[in-house]
Design an enzyme around this catalytic site. Structure first.
Site, mmCIF file in Angstrom:
data_model
loop_
_atom_site.group_PDB
_atom_site.id
_atom_site.type_symbol
_atom_site.label_atom_id
_atom_site.label_comp_id
_atom_site.label_asym_id
_atom_site.label_seq_id
_atom_site.Cartn_x
_atom_site.Cartn_y
_atom_site.Cartn_z
ATOM 1 C CE LYS A 1 -3.865 -2.349 2.209
ATOM 2 N NZ LYS A 1 -3.272 -3.676 1.976
ATOM 3 C CB THR B 1 -15.159 -3.194 -0.815
ATOM 4 O OG1 THR B 1 -14.017 -3.779 -1.455
ATOM 5 C CG2 THR B 1 -14.939 -3.174 0.683
#
Length: 614
Positions: A412, A474
């Site tokens: 990330k 999601t």
């Protein structure tokens, strides 16, 4: 220990009966008078000697419902020694009571008595087990869950025995599967081998199998994956034995079984480590692990302990997790000197005191806030912990002449779209800046998600499935890189051995996996049908969340290392003055609103592009 009084009475009766029958068979059921006198005189010593040896071999302490070869051998030992003592008795004692006439048992009487005693004492005990087993089988026929066992080896034999002994499990084993063609049609504990893995679907359909037990602890990872994928298509619940060590010494029972999980399906081949290189910088050294109670930190401690450091320092702010690690290491490595330190990396004075006291040689820095959506809501906390906390540790490493510092980074940090990733990217920048001005070797190791780590998606999915769903994802296209916690920790340690200073190591994460596929696999392996028994609900991307993760900076070439699963980015030039000025600005985030914090981070991390999701 409680004695079985009924068995004692049974044994007395059977010993007397078998002694009489031994004489009767020897003399064609016409025992001479003189031997009848001898027989009567032998009744008391035979019973006493027999009971003494039965007690010595614990024949009155065993639970005969679970009788096995070991109990049978105990009966044979007891009867054999009893007969030997009785032979001595009959030759040297009994004649005194018979007017000095030397009557002796014919040797054939001893042989017959031995045979009948084994049959009688063993028969009463094993008859009890047979009756219990038959009761279990009767209940199995009417109510039990139909089970197919994969594997026809030692572990399966033990599992079958356990299932047959525990009628409360409600299992009816319909057969076994094994790829060895020589085993097809053969029986193990009364259960037939029905064929190879190609028969799994057909057998499950024909016999209406509800549950599959994988009993192949010694199978390689690829074979397990292939079999699990076949099992997934059957809509059966799948359970497995953890590993080969469970069958050592016959230690297999129903409690060893666990549900098949994503680790079994996505787990990668075992990591090959260069122990010699690792020993050079860990063995007999003082090692500090920050965040030692977390998923990665605790596994680092387990792996480091194998290499015999002189001292292992485990630092964490949360005492409960680190206490569990301490207890585990105390049990597995009782000789290892270890110190538990409760402290926050934000506390500059406290961290400095720790370094001054213990003078660590190597630091593995795993302490960090890592939860993306929570850090989006609390950006100041992400900066205080991930950036300023890391800066405190970096400064102490330089000040107290630490040999090597290893930063745990994340995918990330690559072109970050969230504050957590941006803070981890700035940590990488600090690592490279400090490496240029310090004698300490500073490096970072970057990898993706680890299966089953705290806060990861897998534990969440399991909880949602246990509650009947829905399982929340999601976005239907979102994917992530995954590796197991032990693999990640081992490669981090190996990267530290390779490091020269200033590198950002990138671990080979394999191919990305769609999160929705993970959800479907977990639902299926739990014995349910996706979208039928357990629904999948799409909730939308969260703030700062990417659809796809990247493992390296696009503008930097990746080069290989001596380890085939570790790659490295070439060090970039970073000015330490830039870091120092940035830290002073970051210290003021407590007085800033969220938007100003996001702007400040964007100034310091050029690749950070904040993503706002609806």
């Amino acid at each position: 220990m409680q004695k079985d009084k009924k068995l004692i009475i049974y044994d007395i009766v059977f010993l007397l009966v078998t002694l009489y029958f031994a004489f009767s068979l020897r003399f064609d059921f016409n025992i001479p008078q003189e031997y009848m006198v001898f027989l009567k005189l032998s009744i008391f010593p035979v019973v006493v000697i027999g009971l003494i040896f039965n007690n010595f071999f614990k024949l009155y302490n065993s639970i005969w419902k679970y009788a096995s070869i070991e109990e049978l051998m105990s009966i044979i030992y007891s009867v054999t020694l009893s007969n030997i003592v009785f032979i001595v008795y009959s030759y040297f004692v009994n004649y005194k009571f018979l007017e000095n006439r030397y009557y002796r048992f014919p040797f054939t009487v001893h042989i017959i008595f031995w045979i009948l005693s084994v049959l009688a004492l063993g028969g009463i005990r094993f008859t009890y087990r047979i009756l219990e087993d038959s009761k279990n089988e009767k209940s199995v026929e009417t109510e039990d869950k139909k089970v197919l066992i994969i594997g026809a080896g030692d572990a399966s034999a033990l599992i079958i025995k356990e299932i047959k002994r525990h009628s409360n499990l409600k299992y009816n084993i319909v057969g076994m599967i094994d790829d060895d063609p020589l085993k097809k049609g053969k029986l193990i504990n009364g259960i037939e081998v029905l064929g190879g893995r190609e028969c799994i679907r057909k057998i499950c359909e024909e016999k209406k199998v509800e549950e599959i037990i994988l009993s192949i602890p010694s199978a390689d990872l690829q074979a397990k994956r292939e079999i699990i994928n076949i099992c997934k298509s059957t809509n059966c619940k799948v359970k497995t034995l953890p590993g080969l060590y469970q069958i050592i010494g016959g230690k297999v029972n129903i409690s060893n079984l666990r549900e098949v999980n994503i680790d079994d399906l996505l787990g990668r081949d075992e990591v090959s480590l260069n122990d010699e290189n690792i020993n050079k910088y860990i063995k007999d050294k003082v090692i500090l692990v920050t965040g030692g109670g977390g998923s990665i930190g605790s596994e680092l401690c387990r792996q480091i302990a194998r290499f015999n450091p002189s001292k292992l320092l485990i630092l964490d702010i949360y005492e409960n997790n680190v206490y569990d690690v301490q207890m585990e290491l105390n049990y597995n490595y009782p000789e290892l000197y270890k110190e538990i330190i409760i402290a926050s990396i934000r506390d500059e004075r406290r961290i400095s005191d720790i370094f001054e006291l213990y003078k660590p040689d190597v630091v593995f820095h795993a302490a960090a806030h890592k939860h993306v959506p929570l850090m989006e809501e609390n950006p100041a906390e992400a900066i205080k912990n991930n950036i300023i906390g890391t800066y405190n540790v970096l400064k102490c490493c330089d000040k107290f002449n630490v040999k090597k510092f290893v930063q745990i980074s994340t995918d990330k940090a690559v072109n970050p779209t969230n504050i957590m990733g941006a803070t981890k990217r700035f940590c990488e920048i600090m690592v490279q800046a400090f490496d240029r001005v310090s004698k300490t070797e500073y490096v970072a190791v970057r990898f993706g998600n680890v299966l089953g780590s705290n806060g990861s998606v897998i534990p969440l999915f399991k909880k949602q499935i246990a509650h009947g769903g829905p399982v929340t994802v999601t976005h239907p296209e979102i994917n992530r890189f995954f590796m197991t916690i032990p693999e990640a920790a081992q490669l981090v340690i190996q990267a530290g051995a390779i490091a020269k200073g200033g590198e950002i190591f990138v671990l080979d994460m394999g191919k990305p996996v769609k999160i929705v596929d993970l959800a479907r696999d977990l639902i299926t392996l739990s014995g349910y049908k996706p979208e039928v028994d357990i629904k999948i609900k799409y909730t939308g991307l969260r703030p700062g969340e990417k659809l796809y993760e990247e493992l390296l900076m696009n503008e930097v070439a990746l080069t290989s290392t001596e380890h085939d699963k570790i790659f490295v980015e070439k060090p970039n030039y970073v000015d330490i003055n830039f870091v120092e000025k940035s830290i002073e600005q970051f210290r003021n985030v407590v007085h800033m609103n969220k938007e100003d914090i996001f702007k400040l981070v964007a100034e310091k991390v050029p690749t950070y592009k904040r993503k706002k999701n609806d």
